[in-house]
Design an enzyme around this catalytic site. Structure first.
Site, mmCIF file in Angstrom:
data_model
loop_
_atom_site.group_PDB
_atom_site.id
_atom_site.type_symbol
_atom_site.label_atom_id
_atom_site.label_comp_id
_atom_site.label_asym_id
_atom_site.label_seq_id
_atom_site.Cartn_x
_atom_site.Cartn_y
_atom_site.Cartn_z
ATOM 1 C CB SER A 9 43.301 -28.750 39.817
ATOM 2 O OG SER A 9 41.998 -28.901 39.636
ATOM 3 C CE LYS A 55 39.098 -27.026 40.384
ATOM 4 N NZ LYS A 55 39.528 -28.313 40.458
ATOM 5 C CE LYS A 61 46.356 -29.111 43.859
ATOM 6 N NZ LYS A 61 45.475 -29.160 42.674
#
Length: 303
Positions: free
Chosen positions: A98, A172, A240
């Site tokens: 990701s 995502k 994150k």
């Protein structure tokens, strides 16, 4: 008998990479593995080749899969450590990490310069989905490159092509916005019910049968009730992802208040020493804020 399946180099044998590697080996793919901590590759030493560097791992690979922690690590492995330079012409790079969409697009350009294909294919489903080979795979790339990747994806879960390179990472980010915000909502709902005197386990069971039912309530609601916060997806990774969501929003001129608030809560959770708890451990930050534990005695049911 020589395998007719493409040879896969898998870079990143961690919480997600380990079960994914197991499923690919079980599906009959010949594999070369690399991980920064090489001991994590040792359980597969009798079934796969263990490489000493990313460049060595990819040199003879038809397909290269990366499953790494963040954009900086992917950049280090693919670019600084020479994996892209070592690709053979016609290889296919599938980045299942990701990372920022802009980074995926740049890596796609660098891979194309080597005469190879590139697909960004982040996943949802966590370690459970990885182990059970039912990951949701969000793929960005040309139709031809995504089609080339489908044989590999079939051993890992279900793939949906989202659009061109970078689109998988955008999907995502959308996924992680929903996940992070919903974890916060489930935490608040269960703590509210418990403090009012309700049994949070019974509340969860009742809500699962109604419009508030969700996979987050089902799995992470149970984690909260059981206080089982061993990481499937660590809080630092969710933080994150929330940071990337806000960065992308700013780049597009958007204001996302729910994502901003959820980011701030994960930031506090990590700052308070919980970087490696599961992201459902956001409950811990809510408990800290309120000085109350889920399931602790409340005021009792109202008359």
């Amino acid at each position: 008998m020589t395998s007719t399946k493409p040879h896969i180099a898998f870079l990143g044998i961690g919480l997600m990479g380990t079960p994914m590697t197991r499923n690919l080996l079980n599906a009959g793919f010949p594999m070369t593995l690399w991980n920064r901590t090489s001991s994590k590759c040792e359980p597969f030493a009798s079934e796969a080749v263990i490489a000493e560097s990313p460049a060595e791992a990819v040199a003879n690979a038809d397909v290269v899969i990366t499953m790494l922690e963040n954009s900086d690590v992917v950049e280090q492995v693919l670019v600084a450590q020479g994996a892209i330079d070592a690709l053979k012409p016609g290889a296919l790079v599938i980045d299942m990490s990701s990372i920022q969409p802009s980074v995926a697009r740049r890596h796609g350009e660098l891979v194309a310069e080597q005469g190879a294909g590139y697909v960004d294919a982040p996943v949802s489903g966590g370690t459970v989905g990885a182990a059970e080979a039912r990951l949701s795979i969000m793929a960005g790339g040309s139709e031809a490159d995504v089609d080339r990747a489908r044989l590999v994806f079939e051993a890992l879960g279900k793939c949906t092509r989202i659009g061109p390179v970078g689109a998988g990472q955008l999907a995502k980010l959308a996924n992680q916005a929903i996940v992070g915000i919903t974890i916060g909502a489930v935490s608040e709902a269960l703590l509210l019910a418990a403090k009012g005197g309700a049994d949070p386990a019974a509340v969860r069971e009742a809500l699962l049968g109604g419009f508030a039912g969700s996979r987050i309530l089902e799995l992470h609601g149970q984690r909260m009730i059981d206080r089982e916060f061993a990481p499937g997806a660590p809080a630092r990774i969710q933080l994150k992802d929330m940071r990337m969501i806000l960065d992308e929003a700013r780049a597009e001129g958007l204001t996302l208040p729910l994502a901003q608030q959820t980011h701030n809560e994960y930031l506090s959770l990590v700052a308070n020493g919980h970087s490696d708890v599961d992201h459902s451990g956001l409950l811990l930050e809510l408990e800290h804020l309120n000085g109350a534990l889920l399931g602790s005695p409340g005021r009792g049911p109202k008359e």
